[in-house]
Motif scaffolding. Structure first.
Motif, PDB file in Angstrom:
ATOM      1  N   ALA A   4      25.731  60.491   8.699  1.00 26.84           N
ATOM      2  CA  ALA A   4      26.953  60.708   7.932  1.00 26.84           C
ATOM      3  C   ALA A   4      28.163  60.342   8.784  1.00 26.84           C
ATOM      4  O   ALA A   4      28.102  60.351  10.016  1.00 26.84           O
ATOM      5  N   VAL A   5      29.274  60.039   8.103  1.00 29.07           N
ATOM      6  CA  VAL A   5      30.488  59.620   8.802  1.00 29.07           C
ATOM      7  C   VAL A   5      31.665  60.484   8.366  1.00 29.07           C
ATOM      8  O   VAL A   5      31.693  61.033   7.270  1.00 29.07           O
ATOM      9  N   GLY A   6      32.636  60.569   9.256  1.00 34.53           N
ATOM     10  CA  GLY A   6      33.920  61.171   8.938  1.00 34.53           C
ATOM     11  C   GLY A   6      35.011  60.153   9.186  1.00 34.53           C
ATOM     12  O   GLY A   6      34.842  59.235   9.996  1.00 34.53           O
ATOM     13  N   LEU A  57      38.224  54.211   7.277  1.00 35.22           N
ATOM     14  CA  LEU A  57      38.138  53.893   8.699  1.00 35.22           C
ATOM     15  C   LEU A  57      37.313  54.998   9.347  1.00 35.22           C
ATOM     16  O   LEU A  57      37.688  56.175   9.319  1.00 35.22           O
ATOM     17  N   VAL A  58      36.173  54.638   9.918  1.00 44.99           N
ATOM     18  CA  VAL A  58      35.250  55.625  10.467  1.00 44.99           C
ATOM     19  C   VAL A  58      35.766  56.136  11.808  1.00 44.99           C
ATOM     20  O   VAL A  58      36.107  55.354  12.697  1.00 44.99           O
ATOM     21  N   GLU A  59      35.794  57.449  11.942  1.00 42.71           N
ATOM     22  CA  GLU A  59      36.263  58.086  13.174  1.00 42.71           C
ATOM     23  C   GLU A  59      35.186  58.902  13.858  1.00 42.71           C
ATOM     24  O   GLU A  59      35.310  59.247  15.029  1.00 42.71           O
ATOM     25  N   SER A  60      34.110  59.238  13.140  1.00 44.86           N
ATOM     26  CA  SER A  60      32.999  59.985  13.743  1.00 44.86           C
ATOM     27  C   SER A  60      31.722  59.688  12.976  1.00 44.86           C
ATOM     28  O   SER A  60      31.751  59.424  11.766  1.00 44.86           O
ATOM     29  N   VAL A  61      30.613  59.699  13.702  1.00 44.21           N
ATOM     30  CA  VAL A  61      29.296  59.427  13.110  1.00 44.21           C
ATOM     31  C   VAL A  61      28.305  60.428  13.689  1.00 44.21           C
ATOM     32  O   VAL A  61      28.234  60.609  14.912  1.00 44.21           O
ATOM     33  N   ALA A 103      28.915  69.118   9.870  1.00 48.69           N
ATOM     34  CA  ALA A 103      29.630  68.285   8.902  1.00 48.69           C
ATOM     35  C   ALA A 103      30.969  68.910   8.540  1.00 48.69           C
ATOM     36  O   ALA A 103      31.993  68.208   8.458  1.00 48.69           O
ATOM     37  N   GLU A 104      30.989  70.216   8.335  1.00 44.83           N
ATOM     38  CA  GLU A 104      32.235  70.895   7.971  1.00 44.83           C
ATOM     39  C   GLU A 104      33.270  70.794   9.079  1.00 44.83           C
ATOM     40  O   GLU A 104      34.474  70.692   8.827  1.00 44.83           O
ATOM     41  N   ALA A 127      31.793  70.459  -0.272  1.00 46.19           N
ATOM     42  CA  ALA A 127      30.399  70.433   0.193  1.00 46.19           C
ATOM     43  C   ALA A 127      29.750  69.067   0.022  1.00 46.19           C
ATOM     44  O   ALA A 127      28.529  68.954   0.026  1.00 46.19           O
ATOM     45  N   HIS A 128      30.539  68.014  -0.112  1.00 51.86           N
ATOM     46  CA  HIS A 128      30.028  66.651  -0.175  1.00 51.86           C
ATOM     47  C   HIS A 128      30.548  65.842   1.013  1.00 51.86           C
ATOM     48  O   HIS A 128      31.698  66.025   1.448  1.00 51.86           O
ATOM     49  N   TYR A 129      29.678  64.965   1.518  1.00 50.42           N
ATOM     50  CA  TYR A 129      30.020  64.174   2.697  1.00 50.42           C
ATOM     51  C   TYR A 129      29.571  62.727   2.480  1.00 50.42           C
ATOM     52  O   TYR A 129      28.714  62.443   1.644  1.00 50.42           O
ATOM     53  N   LEU A 130      30.166  61.830   3.266  1.00 45.46           N
ATOM     54  CA  LEU A 130      29.830  60.413   3.167  1.00 45.46           C
ATOM     55  C   LEU A 130      28.585  60.137   4.009  1.00 45.46           C
ATOM     56  O   LEU A 130      28.647  60.080   5.234  1.00 45.46           O
ATOM     57  N   CYS A 131      27.461  59.976   3.346  1.00 47.62           N
ATOM     58  CA  CYS A 131      26.186  59.724   4.026  1.00 47.62           C
ATOM     59  C   CYS A 131      25.786  58.260   3.864  1.00 47.62           C
ATOM     60  O   CYS A 131      26.132  57.606   2.885  1.00 47.62           O
TER      61      CYS A 131
END
Length: 322
Positions: free
Chosen positions: A189-191, A203-207, A216-217, A228-232
């Motif tokens: 997943a990415v943040g 723009l990805v800042e964390s993986v 994730a939170e 409660a949803h994340y970019l996976c």
């Protein structure tokens, strides 16, 4: 069919340092922001599909009905997904002895394929790195062999959407899908944040590879997603030579190559190359989940011309179940 090998380094016969080990290749054809990697036009003509995982090996060989109702192998449908994006040559990372099975399952597409053997189970990062000689110094499309994809855009497949984004932005791009936290254990997943304010591009800042809900939170919050949803990860990326180089360095120094993931290398890109994530107009279906093949089959059928017939059969089946 050509085969090439390098001997392992003395003292590490079981796990040879990958930067010194040449993959066994079998070919069936003869012929502010982190910068973008180049200001020149990017062409993506090669794809790499990883299929050597213990739980992956048989899934691409399974037969599943396509949207038109014709039986075809999962592998054939993955190859056609790649070809729809302009891919000309496809490398498939397989376990020893599996190349001939995959060759037969690929049907009319066999001439496009090159097989790269991962001679012992060494993880996903190692599998990608084994394909370095096939992909060379070019950006390439990476796909996993245990997913199928259905695009909501009738004019563009999921792979084509991804490749077009990577070509336009001239950088590494990961396809992502908004995913509930209950499924985080199955995906990287990415943040990050919206890229230039454009919906669906980040723009990805964390993986993080398979984060816990707590991780994730704390580290992967993306503004605008449902709670409660994340970019996976979606199961496909456009990667650069720098990513494979980073994987090589990590694998060489890792006590256990299985600890090195693609997420490790992508996380190390920050400040070196731009890494974007894009939400595609489509859905991924993980065949390795419980009833994954069944779910993917239903999704394909309901996306096809026989949708009404399939729905009627499902209703009939539900009525018959006591």
């Amino acid at each position: 069919m050509t085969i090439s090998t390098h001997k392992p380094i003395s003292g590490r016969a079981a796990i040879a340092p990958p930067t010194m080990q040449k993959a066994r290749v079998l070919s069936f054809f003869s012929s502010g922001q982190p910068p973008c990697v180049s200001c020149e036009a990017m062409t993506i003509s090669k794809a790499l599909i990883t299929a050597a995982g213990r739980n992956q090996r048989q899934l691409p060989l399974q037969t599943i009905m396509d949207r038109e109702g014709y039986p075809r192998s999962v592998l054939t449908q993955l190859i056609e997904e790649a070809v729809s994006a302009g891919i000309e040559s496809i490398g498939i990372v397989v376990s020893p002895g599996d190349a001939e099975l995959y060759h037969r399952a690929s049907g009319d597409h066999a001439k496009r394929l090159t097989f790269v053997e991962q001679d012992h189970p060494a993880g996903y990062g190692d599998a990608i790195f084994r394909g370095r000689e096939f992909v060379g110094d070019d950006h390439f499309l990476l796909m996993v062999s245990d997913h199928l994809y259905i695009s909501r855009d009738p004019a563009k497949s999921c792979a084509r959407q991804l490749v077009e984004t990577a070509v336009a932005e001239r950088c590494v791009v990961s396809a992502v899908q908004s995913t509930h936290e209950s499924h985080l254990s199955a995906f990287g997943a990415v943040g990050g944040r919206l890229f230039d304010g454009r919906p669906g591009i980040y723009l990805v800042e964390s993986v993080i590879e398979k984060p816990t809900p707590t991780q994730a939170e704390q580290q992967l919050i993306v503004p605008g997603l449902r709670m409660a949803h994340y970019l996976c990860f979606f199961g496909m990326h456009v990667l650069s030579p720098m990513v494979t180089g980073m994987l090589g360095g990590m694998l060489e120094s890792a006590p256990d190559p299985r600890s090195v993931s693609l997420a490790s290398a992508l996380g190390a890109l920050e400040g070196k190359e731009r890494h974007l994530a894009v939400e595609l107009q489509g859905r991924r279906y993980d065949l390795d989940e419980r009833y994954g093949l069944l779910t993917a089959q239903l999704a394909l059928a309901l996306d096809g011309e026989q949708r009404a017939e399939i729905l009627a059969r499902i209703v009939s089946l539900l009525a018959d179940i006591r």
